[in-house]
Design a protein around this motif. Structure first.
Motif, PDB file in Angstrom:
ATOM      1  N   GLY A   1       0.732  -1.034  -0.155  1.00 37.00           N
ATOM      2  CA  GLY A   1      -0.148   0.271  -0.146  1.00 37.00           C
ATOM      3  C   GLY A   1       0.771   1.105   0.311  1.00 37.00           C
ATOM      4  N   ALA A   2       0.779   2.388  -0.713  1.00 32.25           N
ATOM      5  CA  ALA A   2       1.570   3.015  -1.636  1.00 32.25           C
ATOM      6  C   ALA A   2       0.811   4.592  -1.734  1.00 32.25           C
ATOM      7  CB  ALA A   2       2.552   2.772  -2.263  1.00 32.25           C
ATOM      8  N   GLY A   3      -0.535   4.108  -0.103  1.00 31.53           N
ATOM      9  CA  GLY A   3      -0.593   5.388   0.133  1.00 31.53           C
ATOM     10  C   GLY A   3      -0.466   6.403   1.247  1.00 31.53           C
ATOM     11  N   THR A   4      -1.165   7.069   1.885  1.00 27.59           N
ATOM     12  CA  THR A   4      -1.031   8.273   2.870  1.00 27.59           C
ATOM     13  C   THR A   4       0.534   7.845   3.555  1.00 27.59           C
ATOM     14  OG1 THR A   4      -2.376   9.368   3.097  1.00 27.59           O
ATOM     15  CG2 THR A   4      -1.204   9.562   4.605  1.00 27.59           C
TER      16      THR A   4
ATOM     17  N   GLY B   1       2.028   4.229   3.719  1.00 20.89           N
ATOM     18  CA  GLY B   1       2.472   3.719   3.093  1.00 20.89           C
ATOM     19  C   GLY B   1       4.164   4.125   1.897  1.00 20.89           C
TER      20      GLY B   1
ATOM     21  N   MET C   1       5.108  -1.669  -2.453  1.00 18.34           N
ATOM     22  CA  MET C   1       4.074  -2.179  -3.247  1.00 18.34           C
ATOM     23  C   MET C   1       2.640  -1.751  -3.247  1.00 18.34           C
ATOM     24  SD  MET C   1       0.745  -4.450  -3.553  1.00 18.34           S
ATOM     25  CE  MET C   1      -0.099  -5.585  -4.373  1.00 18.34           C
TER      26      MET C   1
ATOM     27  N   ARG D   1      -0.055   5.162  -8.109  1.00 20.92           N
ATOM     28  CA  ARG D   1       0.043   5.879  -6.553  1.00 20.92           C
ATOM     29  C   ARG D   1       1.559   5.232  -6.453  1.00 20.92           C
ATOM     30  NH1 ARG D   1      -3.167   6.279  -1.878  1.00 20.92           N
ATOM     31  NH2 ARG D   1      -5.546   6.852  -2.784  1.00 20.92           N
TER      32      ARG D   1
ATOM     33  N   PRO E   1      -5.819   0.088   3.257  1.00 20.18           N
ATOM     34  CA  PRO E   1      -7.233   0.491   3.339  1.00 20.18           C
ATOM     35  C   PRO E   1      -8.020   0.348   4.581  1.00 20.18           C
ATOM     36  CG  PRO E   1      -7.506   1.016   0.848  1.00 20.18           C
ATOM     37  CD  PRO E   1      -6.424  -0.322   1.037  1.00 20.18           C
TER      38      PRO E   1
ATOM     39  N   LEU F   1     -10.867  -6.834   2.781  1.00 18.31           N
ATOM     40  CA  LEU F   1      -9.178  -6.400   2.023  1.00 18.31           C
ATOM     41  C   LEU F   1      -7.914  -7.164   3.307  1.00 18.31           C
ATOM     42  CD1 LEU F   1      -8.361  -5.258  -0.541  1.00 18.31           C
ATOM     43  CD2 LEU F   1      -8.023  -2.623   0.907  1.00 18.31           C
ATOM     44  N   LYS F   2      -8.036  -6.508   3.942  1.00 16.96           N
ATOM     45  CA  LYS F   2      -6.974  -6.590   4.740  1.00 16.96           C
ATOM     46  C   LYS F   2      -6.848  -8.345   5.579  1.00 16.96           C
ATOM     47  CE  LYS F   2      -6.046  -2.842   7.129  1.00 16.96           C
ATOM     48  NZ  LYS F   2      -4.862  -1.995   6.793  1.00 16.96           N
TER      49      LYS F   2
ATOM     50  N   VAL G   1      -5.053  -9.975   1.776  1.00 15.20           N
ATOM     51  CA  VAL G   1      -4.087  -9.466   1.580  1.00 15.20           C
ATOM     52  C   VAL G   1      -3.346 -10.571   2.705  1.00 15.20           C
ATOM     53  CG1 VAL G   1      -2.150  -8.006   1.798  1.00 15.20           C
ATOM     54  CG2 VAL G   1      -4.342  -7.240   1.052  1.00 15.20           C
TER      55      VAL G   1
ATOM     56  N   ASN H   1       0.093  -2.008  10.000  1.00 14.93           N
ATOM     57  CA  ASN H   1      -0.345  -1.328  10.108  1.00 14.93           C
ATOM     58  C   ASN H   1      -1.788   0.061  10.688  1.00 14.93           C
ATOM     59  OD1 ASN H   1       0.959   1.863  10.700  1.00 14.93           O
ATOM     60  ND2 ASN H   1      -0.265   2.771   8.352  1.00 14.93           N
TER      61      ASN H   1
ATOM     62  N   ILE I   1      -6.265  12.860   8.187  1.00  7.96           N
ATOM     63  CA  ILE I   1      -6.191  11.415   8.246  1.00  7.96           C
ATOM     64  C   ILE I   1      -7.273  11.121   6.851  1.00  7.96           C
ATOM     65  CG2 ILE I   1      -6.790   9.601   9.955  1.00  7.96           C
ATOM     66  CD1 ILE I   1      -6.609  11.365  12.156  1.00  7.96           C
TER      67      ILE I   1
ATOM     68  N   LYS J   1      -7.226  14.653   1.094  1.00  8.99           N
ATOM     69  CA  LYS J   1      -7.118  13.770   0.027  1.00  8.99           C
ATOM     70  C   LYS J   1      -8.065  13.637  -1.251  1.00  8.99           C
ATOM     71  CE  LYS J   1      -8.598   9.806   2.943  1.00  8.99           C
ATOM     72  NZ  LYS J   1      -7.765   7.967   2.968  1.00  8.99           N
TER      73      LYS J   1
HETATM   74  P1  NAD Z   1      -4.526   5.432   1.192  1.00 10.91           P
HETATM   75  O1  NAD Z   1      -6.233   5.181   1.350  1.00 10.91           O
HETATM   76  O2  NAD Z   1      -3.794   6.659   1.428  1.00 10.91           O
HETATM   77  O3  NAD Z   1      -3.597   4.315   0.665  1.00 10.91           O
HETATM   78  C1  NAD Z   1      -3.996   2.678   0.875  1.00 10.91           C
HETATM   79  C2  NAD Z   1      -3.498   2.049  -0.435  1.00 10.91           C
HETATM   80  O4  NAD Z   1      -3.489   0.778  -0.477  1.00 10.91           O
HETATM   81  C3  NAD Z   1      -3.837   2.996  -1.802  1.00 10.91           C
HETATM   82  O5  NAD Z   1      -2.770   3.521  -2.928  1.00 10.91           O
HETATM   83  C4  NAD Z   1      -4.198   2.257  -2.632  1.00 10.91           C
HETATM   84  O6  NAD Z   1      -4.285   1.697  -3.825  1.00 10.91           O
HETATM   85  C5  NAD Z   1      -3.718   0.390  -1.531  1.00 10.91           C
HETATM   86  N1  NAD Z   1      -4.782  -0.678  -2.441  1.00 10.91           N
HETATM   87  C6  NAD Z   1      -5.482  -0.835  -2.144  1.00 10.91           C
HETATM   88  N2  NAD Z   1      -5.370  -2.123  -2.206  1.00 10.91           N
HETATM   89  C7  NAD Z   1      -4.232  -2.789  -2.307  1.00 10.91           C
HETATM   90  C8  NAD Z   1      -3.866  -4.659  -2.124  1.00 10.91           C
HETATM   91  N3  NAD Z   1      -4.840  -5.051  -2.447  1.00 10.91           N
HETATM   92  N4  NAD Z   1      -2.477  -4.040  -2.221  1.00 10.91           N
HETATM   93  C9  NAD Z   1      -1.894  -3.100  -2.003  1.00 10.91           C
HETATM   94  N5  NAD Z   1      -2.766  -2.278  -2.185  1.00 10.91           N
HETATM   95  C10 NAD Z   1      -3.379  -1.306  -2.000  1.00 10.91           C
HETATM   96  O7  NAD Z   1      -5.118   5.004   2.919  1.00 10.91           O
HETATM   97  P2  NAD Z   1      -4.023   5.481   4.333  1.00 10.91           P
HETATM   98  O8  NAD Z   1      -4.785   6.236   4.923  1.00 10.91           O
HETATM   99  O9  NAD Z   1      -2.047   5.280   4.484  1.00 10.91           O
HETATM  100  O10 NAD Z   1      -3.990   3.976   5.244  1.00 10.91           O
HETATM  101  C11 NAD Z   1      -3.456   2.703   5.633  1.00 10.91           C
HETATM  102  C12 NAD Z   1      -3.429   1.722   7.435  1.00 10.91           C
HETATM  103  O11 NAD Z   1      -3.012   2.896   7.541  1.00 10.91           O
HETATM  104  C13 NAD Z   1      -4.839   1.963   6.710  1.00 10.91           C
HETATM  105  O12 NAD Z   1      -5.033   0.256   7.625  1.00 10.91           O
HETATM  106  C14 NAD Z   1      -5.251   2.905   8.172  1.00 10.91           C
HETATM  107  O13 NAD Z   1      -6.336   2.746   9.163  1.00 10.91           O
HETATM  108  C15 NAD Z   1      -3.682   3.169   8.935  1.00 10.91           C
HETATM  109  N6  NAD Z   1      -3.064   4.200   9.017  1.00 10.91           N
HETATM  110  C16 NAD Z   1      -3.003   5.302   9.001  1.00 10.91           C
HETATM  111  C17 NAD Z   1      -3.148   6.325   8.788  1.00 10.91           C
HETATM  112  C18 NAD Z   1      -3.477   8.061   8.292  1.00 10.91           C
HETATM  113  O14 NAD Z   1      -3.502   9.851   9.149  1.00 10.91           O
HETATM  114  N7  NAD Z   1      -4.364   7.997   7.206  1.00 10.91           N
HETATM  115  C19 NAD Z   1      -2.734   6.743  10.252  1.00 10.91           C
HETATM  116  C20 NAD Z   1      -2.294   5.908  10.600  1.00 10.91           C
HETATM  117  C21 NAD Z   1      -2.822   4.168  10.308  1.00 10.91           C
END
Ligand code: NAD
Length: 312
Positions: free
Chosen positions: A24-27, A29, A46, A52, A106, A111-112, A115, A132, A250, A289
């Motif tokens: 997961g390469a979002g916020t 990752g 990944m 992303r 996410p 989903l988790k 994975v 995470n 967040i 976002k």
């Molecule tokens: P996000 O939506 O910004 O990023 C999630 C990424 O996962 C996306 O880039 C998406 O394309 C990718 N993804 C979706 N399905 C996937 C798969 N099957 N395999 C690989 N990648 C996949 O989400 P986020 O805010 O980075 O949150 C991720 C995790 O971190 C969540 O569990 C969230 O609760 C936790 N978290 C978030 C924060 C926050 O402030 N945003 C803080 C601490 C923990």
């Protein structure tokens, strides 16, 4: 183990051979990949989306530039750090030969679980599988794998390169060895780990999310406006951000998902997500976002004013 702040330790001895996969390469990752690479670990980042992945690398590069300006890393170190990060859309490729997997997809149980099943199949048997997750049961995710003793929560805070806390969550079956390894790894990243038990929301979100939810109820019931609520908490309680600005930061979808886990886990009315939060997520107003939540944001994520929905 205590919650006392500790100094960075040199662990493991040969970081260059301690391969880490971040899923997961979002916020979160991109930040997690950033810090592991910054402290010498080879990282494979990944995501299912190539866009992303490219976006994550651009974010890491920008955040490294900020660290250069602050004197935290040098320009040469930036290049080395970026070279340690490989990108892939293949989970199988990402987790092959790794010692540690940090899952940051996410906040969805199904989903988790999917994975974790795949990671368990493709990662080496001795690899630690960390999540995470902000609130989902570690014990539940561990139960879909054949190695529950190696599954653990490694909850980084946003923004990862800046925030010092890592909440380490032990599931029901997490071994001492696994908990101690990730504890030391967090120290090796210059963070302060705090070990907690596996109950809904752990410590951080069990306390933070009801506060954010209450701020949204306060807005919904017309007690005060967006800026007034945030100003009370910033200036009155000395919080660096107000709860509504923090919720936008967040991600309102993430906040809703966490509140739902708390509500289901404790079955208590006080965790029920405010209907306004539910509506905003349904309307796609997810905060920074998506460009709009309680505030409106420019392309670089800077707030430019209160959302017209809440403007007086
Ligand atoms: P996000 O939506 O910004 O990023 C999630 C990424 O996962 C996306 O880039 C998406 O394309 C990718 N993804 C979706 N399905 C996937 C798969 N099957 N395999 C690989 N990648 C996949 O989400 P986020 O805010 O980075 O949150 C991720 C995790 O971190 C969540 O569990 C969230 O609760 C936790 N978290 C978030 C924060 C926050 O402030 N945003 C803080 C601490 C923990």
């Amino acid at each position: 183990m205590s919650g006392v702040e500790e100094r960075a330790v040199d662990f493991p001895e040969n970081k260059a051979e301690y391969r880490v996969a971040v899923l997961g390469a979002g916020t979160m990752g991109n930040g997690i990949a950033h810090v592991f690479a910054q402290f010498g670990f080879p990282v494979c980042l990944m995501d299912i989306s190539e866009d992303r992945l490219e976006g994550a690398l651009a974010t890491i590069s920008r955040n490294l530039d900020r660290q250069i300006r602050k004197g935290i890393v040098s320009a040469e170190e930036k290049e080395e750090i970026l070279r340690r990060i490989a990108l892939t859309t293949s989970l199988e490729e990402a987790v092959r030969d790794v010692r540690l997997v940090v899952e940051a997809v996410p906040e969805s149980v199904s989903l988790k679980e999917e994975v974790f099943r795949k990671v368990d199949k493709y990662a080496p048997g001795e690899a630690i599988l960390a999540t995470n997750t902000s609130s989902i049961s570690i014990t539940r995710l561990a139960s879909v794998t054949g190695r529950p003793e190696k599954v653990v929560g490694m909850h980084f805070m946003n923004p990862v390169p800046v925030m010092r806390l890592v909440e380490i969550i032990r599931g029901y079956a997490t071994s001492d060895e696994t908990a101690q390894t990730v504890y030391k790894l967090a120290l090796a990243l210059g963070k302060t780990p705090v070990e907690v038990r596996d109950y809904p929301g752990f410590v951080s979100n069990r306390i933070l999310m009801p506060m954010i939810n209450e701020a949204i109820y306060t807005l919904w019931q017309g007690v005060a406006g967006v800026e007034e609520i945030d100003t009370v908490m910033r200036l009155g309680m000395n919080h660096p951000m107000g709860p509504l600005g923090l919720a936008d930061f967040i991600g309102l979808d993430v906040c809703l998902a966490i509140l739902e886990v708390l509500y289901e886990g404790f079955r208590q009315e006080r965790y029920a997500p405010c209907p306004l939060l539910v509506n905003m997520v349904r309307a796609g107003k997810l905060g920074v976002k998506s460009g709009e939540g309680f505030y409106v944001y420019d392309d670089r994520g800077k707030p430019v004013g209160v959302s017209p929905v809440f403007a007086k």
